[in-house]
Design a protein around this motif. Structure first.
Motif, PDB file in Angstrom:
ATOM      1  N   ALA A  55      -8.406  10.357   2.306  1.00  0.00           N
ATOM      2  CA  ALA A  55      -7.340   9.739   1.503  1.00  0.00           C
ATOM      3  C   ALA A  55      -6.045  10.549   1.595  1.00  0.00           C
ATOM      4  N   VAL A  56      -6.160  11.857   1.533  1.00  0.00           N
ATOM      5  CA  VAL A  56      -4.977  12.727   1.638  1.00  0.00           C
ATOM      6  C   VAL A  56      -4.304  12.531   2.997  1.00  0.00           C
ATOM      7  N   LYS A  57      -5.112  12.418   4.052  1.00  0.00           N
ATOM      8  CA  LYS A  57      -4.554  12.169   5.390  1.00  0.00           C
ATOM      9  C   LYS A  57      -3.874  10.802   5.437  1.00  0.00           C
ATOM     10  N   ALA A  58      -4.533   9.766   4.910  1.00  0.00           N
ATOM     11  CA  ALA A  58      -3.975   8.412   4.931  1.00  0.00           C
ATOM     12  C   ALA A  58      -2.677   8.319   4.132  1.00  0.00           C
ATOM     13  N   ALA A  59      -2.564   9.110   3.082  1.00  0.00           N
ATOM     14  CA  ALA A  59      -1.360   9.092   2.246  1.00  0.00           C
ATOM     15  C   ALA A  59      -0.242   9.970   2.812  1.00  0.00           C
ATOM     16  N   GLY A  60      -0.548  10.735   3.851  1.00  0.00           N
ATOM     17  CA  GLY A  60       0.467  11.612   4.435  1.00  0.00           C
ATOM     18  C   GLY A  60       0.770  12.831   3.585  1.00  0.00           C
ATOM     19  N   VAL A  89     -11.851   1.877  -2.397  1.00  0.00           N
ATOM     20  CA  VAL A  89     -11.452   2.946  -1.474  1.00  0.00           C
ATOM     21  C   VAL A  89     -10.968   2.345  -0.154  1.00  0.00           C
ATOM     22  N   ASP A  90     -11.713   1.402   0.392  1.00  0.00           N
ATOM     23  CA  ASP A  90     -11.301   0.766   1.653  1.00  0.00           C
ATOM     24  C   ASP A  90      -9.928   0.120   1.518  1.00  0.00           C
ATOM     25  N   THR A  91      -9.684  -0.523   0.403  1.00  0.00           N
ATOM     26  CA  THR A  91      -8.389  -1.156   0.162  1.00  0.00           C
ATOM     27  C   THR A  91      -7.279  -0.114   0.067  1.00  0.00           C
ATOM     28  N   LEU A  92      -7.531   0.965  -0.670  1.00  0.00           N
ATOM     29  CA  LEU A  92      -6.517   2.013  -0.820  1.00  0.00           C
ATOM     30  C   LEU A  92      -6.185   2.695   0.509  1.00  0.00           C
ATOM     31  N   LEU A  93      -7.158   2.791   1.402  1.00  0.00           N
ATOM     32  CA  LEU A  93      -6.944   3.480   2.675  1.00  0.00           C
ATOM     33  C   LEU A  93      -6.172   2.654   3.702  1.00  0.00           C
ATOM     34  N   LYS A  98      -0.384   2.421   1.112  1.00  0.00           N
ATOM     35  CA  LYS A  98      -0.093   3.862   1.109  1.00  0.00           C
ATOM     36  C   LYS A  98       0.602   4.304  -0.183  1.00  0.00           C
ATOM     37  N   ALA A  99       1.535   3.522  -0.686  1.00  0.00           N
ATOM     38  CA  ALA A  99       2.261   3.902  -1.914  1.00  0.00           C
ATOM     39  C   ALA A  99       1.301   3.992  -3.102  1.00  0.00           C
ATOM     40  N   THR A 100       0.384   3.038  -3.213  1.00  0.00           N
ATOM     41  CA  THR A 100      -0.586   3.064  -4.311  1.00  0.00           C
ATOM     42  C   THR A 100      -1.536   4.251  -4.159  1.00  0.00           C
ATOM     43  N   LEU A 101      -2.010   4.470  -2.935  1.00  0.00           N
ATOM     44  CA  LEU A 101      -2.891   5.609  -2.669  1.00  0.00           C
ATOM     45  C   LEU A 101      -2.194   6.919  -3.010  1.00  0.00           C
ATOM     46  N   THR A 102      -0.946   7.049  -2.606  1.00  0.00           N
ATOM     47  CA  THR A 102      -0.174   8.263  -2.899  1.00  0.00           C
ATOM     48  C   THR A 102      -0.062   8.469  -4.408  1.00  0.00           C
ATOM     49  N   LYS A 103       0.192   7.405  -5.139  1.00  0.00           N
ATOM     50  CA  LYS A 103       0.294   7.489  -6.605  1.00  0.00           C
ATOM     51  C   LYS A 103      -1.032   7.969  -7.204  1.00  0.00           C
ATOM     52  N   VAL A 104      -2.143   7.397  -6.752  1.00  0.00           N
ATOM     53  CA  VAL A 104      -3.457   7.802  -7.262  1.00  0.00           C
ATOM     54  C   VAL A 104      -3.693   9.288  -6.971  1.00  0.00           C
ATOM     55  N   LEU A 105      -3.456   9.694  -5.742  1.00  0.00           N
ATOM     56  CA  LEU A 105      -3.728  11.091  -5.363  1.00  0.00           C
ATOM     57  C   LEU A 105      -2.813  12.081  -6.077  1.00  0.00           C
ATOM     58  N   THR A 106      -1.527  11.748  -6.186  1.00  0.00           N
ATOM     59  CA  THR A 106      -0.611  12.694  -6.836  1.00  0.00           C
ATOM     60  C   THR A 106      -0.828  12.770  -8.344  1.00  0.00           C
TER      61      THR A 106
END
Length: 184
Positions: A55-60, A89-93, A98-106
């Motif tokens: 996820a961290v890789k996918a979010a940059g 998870v598949d959807t977030l990746l 990417k913007a939603t995934l980044t928000k979740v991770l940060t």
């Protein structure tokens, strides 16, 4: 005789020092964590954090979490990601999310080096609950019960710190058992 006792004492002392140094940082996901390595360098070795690393890789966010910090990362395990609704998870990746995934991770990252005893003191000083502001703009509610720290996300989801104080060269990781979700 005295030399033998002194040698034995010196050996025992040396072995204790090595054991103490080796016990300094907990093992996570079957891998030794080294405080001389950064968050990414350690996380890629944990078999319990392969989803988080992907996820961290996918979010940059790799370059950011390899940076100077300091960062505190509440690191969800693979099991925590697997507990999300099927397909999440598949959807977030997907690149379009990417913007939603980044928000979740940060919402799992704090711009500070916050060891568990520091967090526990803030909780106590604030009367039993402390607001933690993340780099993603989320506010997590931290509580402590019988020496264990819990975090409540903006949706009321509760995550438990299962392994605290995994020191990194650029901060600290606390392993958590639930993905913390922002209000969307």
């Amino acid at each position: 005789m005295i030399k033998s006792v002194l040698r034995g004492f010196a050996l025992a002392t040396a072995m204790s020092a090595v054991a103490f140094a080796a016990a300094k940082n907990p093992t996570v996901g079957g891998a030794a964590m080294f405080d001389s390595k950064n968050i990414i360098e350690n996380a890629v070795n944990s078999k319990d954090h392969t989803t988080l690393v992907a996820a961290v890789k996918a979010a940059g966010l790799v370059d950011t979490l390899e940076g100077n910090g300091p960062f505190t990362v509440f690191a969800p395990t693979n099991e925590a990601f697997a507990a999300l609704p099927k397909g999440t998870v598949d959807t977030l990746l997907k690149p379009e999310n990417k913007a939603t995934l980044t928000k979740v991770l940060t919402c799992h990252v704090v711009a500070a080096d916050a060891m568990a005893n520091t967090v526990a003191k803030m909780i106590k000083d604030d009367g039993g609950e402390h607001d933690i502001k993340t780099v993603g703009g989320c506010v997590l509610k931290a509580k402590e019960n019988m020496g264990k720290i819990t975090l409540t996300d903006e949706n009321g989801g509760v995550s438990h710190v299962t392994i605290a104080d995994v020191k990194q060269s650029n901060g600290v990781i606390h392993v958590v058992d639930k993905v913390l979700l922002p209000k969307m």
